[in-house]
Design a protein around this motif. Structure first.
Motif, mmCIF file in Angstrom:
data_model
loop_
_atom_site.group_PDB
_atom_site.id
_atom_site.type_symbol
_atom_site.label_atom_id
_atom_site.label_comp_id
_atom_site.label_asym_id
_atom_site.label_seq_id
_atom_site.Cartn_x
_atom_site.Cartn_y
_atom_site.Cartn_z
ATOM 1 N N PRO A 177 12.791 1.974 -3.471
ATOM 2 C CA PRO A 177 13.987 2.820 -3.545
ATOM 3 C C PRO A 177 13.623 4.270 -3.795
ATOM 4 N N ALA A 178 14.305 5.161 -3.096
ATOM 5 C CA ALA A 178 14.024 6.590 -3.235
ATOM 6 C C ALA A 178 14.292 7.049 -4.659
ATOM 7 N N GLY A 179 13.392 7.845 -5.168
ATOM 8 C CA GLY A 179 13.535 8.371 -6.521
ATOM 9 C C GLY A 179 12.896 9.738 -6.627
ATOM 10 N N LYS A 205 0.845 -1.190 0.000
ATOM 11 C CA LYS A 205 0.000 0.000 0.000
ATOM 12 C C LYS A 205 0.882 1.241 0.000
ATOM 13 N N LEU A 206 0.337 2.329 -0.511
ATOM 14 C CA LEU A 206 1.058 3.593 -0.532
ATOM 15 C C LEU A 206 1.189 4.125 0.895
ATOM 16 N N VAL A 207 2.402 4.509 1.266
ATOM 17 C CA VAL A 207 2.679 5.052 2.594
ATOM 18 C C VAL A 207 3.203 6.469 2.436
ATOM 19 N N LEU A 208 2.607 7.400 3.155
ATOM 20 C CA LEU A 208 3.017 8.795 3.133
ATOM 21 C C LEU A 208 3.574 9.186 4.491
ATOM 22 N N GLN A 243 3.737 18.790 5.252
ATOM 23 C CA GLN A 243 3.833 18.370 3.858
ATOM 24 C C GLN A 243 4.008 16.859 3.842
ATOM 25 N N LEU A 244 3.251 16.174 3.002
ATOM 26 C CA LEU A 244 3.345 14.728 2.911
ATOM 27 C C LEU A 244 3.983 14.315 1.594
ATOM 28 N N VAL A 245 4.951 13.415 1.705
ATOM 29 C CA VAL A 245 5.628 12.842 0.539
ATOM 30 C C VAL A 245 5.593 11.325 0.666
ATOM 31 N N ALA A 246 5.923 10.634 -0.412
ATOM 32 C CA ALA A 246 5.956 9.173 -0.375
ATOM 33 C C ALA A 246 7.092 8.702 0.514
ATOM 34 N N SER A 247 6.832 7.710 1.340
ATOM 35 C CA SER A 247 7.827 7.176 2.254
ATOM 36 C C SER A 247 8.769 6.221 1.534
ATOM 37 N N GLU A 248 9.943 6.007 2.139
ATOM 38 C CA GLU A 248 10.910 5.070 1.571
ATOM 39 C C GLU A 248 10.390 3.643 1.601
#
Length: 406
Positions: free
Chosen positions: A358-360, A315-318, A349-354
């Motif tokens: 892999p971070a991109g 699942k998407l994690v923020l 501010q919410l961004v996609a978690s690692e």
């Protein structure tokens, strides 16, 4: 007759029809008795009146060309209400509008009520703001019409805070005047735990095929006055929000963690797909109960016909973007690009978690930002893959008191 004069003449005809029976009230900021999309105030117009209209018998090719030009020209509110009026003229007009009007992901426009349940644009954020009423414990979400924070905006959603012995509920509705759970405009809620550190966002309808409803006493039947259909609504968990405890009382903003149960982690990648509902459940709205306004070739809903893919993938994690300490200002700072002007522990501010991989470059995009600009005025900017409903619910969690986190 030129096309311009034809459109002007047609708008006059639409206006007369609207005044007779199709009073357009999309509700995006309009102060009225009801904020529904189409409100039948004086009863529907006679069927013969619509059949006798010169526009009902327009050749399909010409009608499509005219409606496409209206949809392209009226890109901003309040003029965009003409697009809604066209969809309410007759069945043939509505069918063509369903094909022309695209989802917010592709068009960047919010047109019909289902837009608040669909993911935002991929290329830029939609700028909104929230007005808080402390006395009434209500919150209203508006779509910004300009960069200025002083405009009235267009009404999108409303929420009402309900305190309970063991938790707090925020009931979310399409109607600013009726935010009860028994209302036909109720679309979901946010529920907190006793400490106000953990929250669950519930959708009133399945966010995707195969969604499992959460069992509870609050599950109700939509349209129970009808013999058929009887559709269960409420308590489909779509997100979980957790705030990190600050037991030692260390300095710094709140730290939050959001798990989007209804969105796969692959949605943030190029070509990724997020659930995109095309219609409200039957009888979940009083007006146009089961019209799929966005069932078009551009819709990606066909990819969601089977069980949701999150059962097979993550699942998407923020997570909240980490601020930096400014030595001169002696405070924690984030770049809100001028959209936030008042320092507050609620800003984030919410961004996609690692955890999503892999971070991109996708992990650097701000998916949701929320900040204070006045005593009871806050900005909310969101983008793909979350919807206005999901973003609003996450922001509501920031209003709740969190003694253990500060």
């Amino acid at each position: 007759m030129s096309l311009k004069s034809l459109i002007q003449d047609m708008r006059g005809e639409i206006g007369s029809i609207s005044r007779k029976g199709f009073e357009v009230r999309l509700g995006y900021g309009l102060r009225s008795r009801s904020h529904r999309v189409v409100h039948d105030a004086v009863g529907p117009p006679p069927v013969d009146a619509l059949k006798q209209s010169c526009w009902a018998n327009m050749p399909p090719e010409l009608l499509r060309d005219v409606l496409m030009r209206i949809e392209e020209a009226e890109s901003l509110w309040p003029l965009r209400k003409d697009v809604v009026a066209c969809a309410g003229v007759c069945r043939s007009w509505r069918d063509i509008m369903k094909e022309i009007v695209k989802t917010p992901e592709l068009s960047g426009k919010l047109t019909f009520p289902i837009s608040v349940k669909q993911p935002g644009p991929r290329d830029f954020p939609l700028q909104c703001f929230i007005k808080r009423n402390r006395a009434a414990q209500t919150y209203h979400l508006y779509l910004g019409l300009s960069q200025a924070l002083t405009d009235n905006g267009k009404f999108l959603l409303a929420a009402r805070k309900c305190r309970r012995p063991t938790c707090t509920d925020y009931l979310i509705s399409l109607d600013a005047d009726d935010m009860s759970k028994g209302s036909g405009t109720y679309i979901g809620k946010l529920r907190s735990n006793f400490l106000g550190t953990k929250f669950t966002v519930y959708d009133a309808q399945p966010p995707h095929a195969g969604a499992i409803v959460s069992k509870g006493r609050s599950t109700r039947i939509v349209g129970s006055k009808q013999v058929s259909p009887r559709v269960p609504a409420g308590n489909y968990p779509v997100a979980h929000i957790a705030y990190e405890l600050n037991v030692l009382g260390s300095r710094g903003p709140r730290r939050m963690h959001c798990v989007m149960d209804s969105i796969p982690a692959s949605a943030i990648e190029p070509g990724g797909v997020a659930p995109t509902p095309t219609e409200f459940l039957p009888s979940s709205l009083d007006s146009f109960p089961s019209i799929p306004f966005f069932r078009s070739k551009s819709s990606r809903s066909e990819n969601l016909s089977g069980p949701f893919s999150s059962q097979k993938e993550g699942k998407l994690v923020l997570k909240n973007k980490a601020p930096r300490w400014h030595e001169q200002l002696q405070c924690w700072c984030l770049n809100f690009r001028g959209r936030v002007t008042v320092a507050s522990v609620k800003n984030f501010q919410l961004v996609a978690s690692e955890e999503n991989g892999p971070a991109g470059q996708e992990h650097d995009k701000v998916i949701l930002q929320f900040g204070k600009v006045g005593k009871d005025l806050f900005t909310m900017d969101y983008r793909y893959p979350i919807s206005a409903f999901q973003a609003f619910a996450i922001c509501l969690s920031s209003f709740d008191t969190k003694i253990a986190c500060e």
